[in-house]
Design a protein around this motif. Sequence first.
Motif, mmCIF file in Angstrom:
data_model
loop_
_atom_site.group_PDB
_atom_site.id
_atom_site.type_symbol
_atom_site.label_atom_id
_atom_site.label_comp_id
_atom_site.label_asym_id
_atom_site.label_seq_id
_atom_site.Cartn_x
_atom_site.Cartn_y
_atom_site.Cartn_z
ATOM 1 N N LYS A 161 -20.664 91.256 -71.890
ATOM 2 C CA LYS A 161 -19.907 92.377 -72.622
ATOM 3 C C LYS A 161 -20.942 93.560 -72.835
ATOM 4 N N TYR A 162 -22.133 93.526 -73.072
ATOM 5 C CA TYR A 162 -23.043 94.418 -73.330
ATOM 6 C C TYR A 162 -23.515 95.016 -71.715
ATOM 7 N N ILE A 163 -23.772 94.095 -70.845
ATOM 8 C CA ILE A 163 -23.841 94.615 -69.307
ATOM 9 C C ILE A 163 -22.818 95.665 -68.905
ATOM 10 N N ASP A 164 -21.454 95.008 -69.144
ATOM 11 C CA ASP A 164 -20.568 95.761 -68.572
ATOM 12 C C ASP A 164 -20.402 97.154 -69.536
ATOM 13 N N SER A 165 -20.715 97.502 -70.725
ATOM 14 C CA SER A 165 -20.714 98.690 -71.454
ATOM 15 C C SER A 165 -21.664 99.711 -70.734
ATOM 16 N N LEU A 166 -22.693 99.201 -70.142
ATOM 17 C CA LEU A 166 -23.843 100.136 -69.460
ATOM 18 C C LEU A 166 -23.238 100.646 -68.040
ATOM 19 N N LYS A 167 -22.434 99.996 -67.582
ATOM 20 C CA LYS A 167 -22.054 100.363 -66.205
ATOM 21 C C LYS A 167 -21.181 101.494 -66.046
ATOM 22 N N SER A 168 -21.592 102.463 -64.896
ATOM 23 C CA SER A 168 -20.856 103.721 -65.064
ATOM 24 C C SER A 168 -20.617 103.963 -63.323
ATOM 25 N N THR A 169 -20.326 105.247 -63.060
ATOM 26 C CA THR A 169 -20.205 105.669 -61.673
ATOM 27 C C THR A 169 -21.694 105.834 -61.140
ATOM 28 N N GLN A 170 -22.667 105.961 -62.051
ATOM 29 C CA GLN A 170 -23.711 106.277 -61.678
ATOM 30 C C GLN A 170 -24.661 105.052 -61.662
ATOM 31 N N LEU A 171 -24.307 104.192 -62.559
ATOM 32 C CA LEU A 171 -25.276 103.040 -62.729
ATOM 33 C C LEU A 171 -24.623 101.715 -62.290
ATOM 34 N N ASN A 172 -25.271 100.812 -61.607
ATOM 35 C CA ASN A 172 -24.776 99.257 -61.442
ATOM 36 C C ASN A 172 -25.877 98.388 -62.310
ATOM 37 N N VAL A 173 -25.400 97.490 -63.256
ATOM 38 C CA VAL A 173 -26.137 96.749 -64.054
ATOM 39 C C VAL A 173 -25.786 95.327 -63.788
ATOM 40 N N TYR A 174 -26.799 94.654 -63.393
ATOM 41 C CA TYR A 174 -26.853 93.132 -63.165
ATOM 42 C C TYR A 174 -27.772 92.262 -63.881
ATOM 43 N N PRO A 175 -26.841 91.158 -64.279
ATOM 44 C CA PRO A 175 -27.810 90.268 -65.086
ATOM 45 C C PRO A 175 -29.050 89.254 -64.158
ATOM 46 N N ILE A 176 -30.314 89.165 -64.705
ATOM 47 C CA ILE A 176 -31.335 88.603 -64.051
ATOM 48 C C ILE A 176 -31.714 87.341 -64.951
ATOM 49 N N ASN A 177 -31.922 86.200 -64.586
ATOM 50 C CA ASN A 177 -32.867 85.326 -65.230
ATOM 51 C C ASN A 177 -34.251 85.576 -65.226
ATOM 52 N N LYS A 178 -34.877 85.217 -66.345
ATOM 53 C CA LYS A 178 -36.243 85.971 -66.590
ATOM 54 C C LYS A 178 -36.979 85.095 -65.721
ATOM 55 N N ASN A 179 -36.716 83.970 -65.136
ATOM 56 C CA ASN A 179 -37.728 83.344 -64.017
ATOM 57 C C ASN A 179 -37.683 83.863 -62.737
ATOM 58 N N GLU A 180 -36.644 84.520 -62.554
ATOM 59 C CA GLU A 180 -36.365 85.129 -61.090
ATOM 60 C C GLU A 180 -36.649 86.642 -61.050
ATOM 61 N N ILE A 181 -37.417 87.320 -62.075
ATOM 62 C CA ILE A 181 -37.641 88.692 -62.132
ATOM 63 C C ILE A 181 -38.623 89.088 -61.086
ATOM 64 N N THR A 182 -39.594 88.273 -61.077
ATOM 65 C CA THR A 182 -40.780 88.783 -59.900
ATOM 66 C C THR A 182 -40.212 88.602 -58.479
ATOM 67 N N GLU A 183 -39.146 88.011 -58.195
ATOM 68 C CA GLU A 183 -38.772 87.834 -56.861
ATOM 69 C C GLU A 183 -37.720 88.994 -56.725
ATOM 70 N N LYS A 184 -37.023 89.297 -57.674
ATOM 71 C CA LYS A 184 -35.978 90.020 -57.445
ATOM 72 C C LYS A 184 -36.411 91.643 -58.008
#
Length: 229
Positions: free
Chosen positions: A16-39
Amino acid sequence: MYNIGFVLLDNEDEQKYIDSLKSTQLNVYPINKNEITEKIGHYDGIILNEQNAQNIGVICELLLLLKKKQDPFIWVISQQSNKMNHIVYLQLGADGIIDQECDPEECKLLMFNAFDRYNRAYPIAEEPTDKMLDTQKIQLRPCNYSVLLNGEEINLTKLEFKTIEFLETKKGVAVSYEEIYKKVWENEGNDKQYRVSNLIFHLRQKIEEDAAHPKYIKTVRSKGYKLTV
């Protein structure tokens, strides 16, 4: 369009919080903390959500790690009123602290303005396309899907070779994720940006001396990639 990674520290539902930040200028994607260095290379900015006091140490570790691996914009959402924690985050490289009560529209403008100001301050200088590829550095070998790099032959997969071959035809020019996907996979599909970014990640592991600071295949923020040889 800018891409932001929202790091999930706990197993709570934050869609819900992630969706609230999305807009025509911003894409917001959830990331697991263990995958952050790869992504990390997939995103223009990162959001770390503190959630509770137990995550303060994790936030600090992630800030150090992210700044060491690359240098994206980083914002921390903090529920804590302890200003000392906020100062520590900023000292470790956070670009801003977002209060949990911050209006989503305010947050979106804050992030977009940061990206926009950066791109205006450091515009991408596209190089002429009429320069010949320096064969002393990289030489493509279509017969066996390999490249000759500084005298050393490096074997690539078919997709990796098609990617660098296409980038070479557009040498010095920023090529979008969409263009690379259509040329390499030759079809329509989902997760185009992720698949292209993942392919570039593995290609860099093979041809770059330091994949975290690439010399040959450069990331063009919010655009795609370009070959610079």
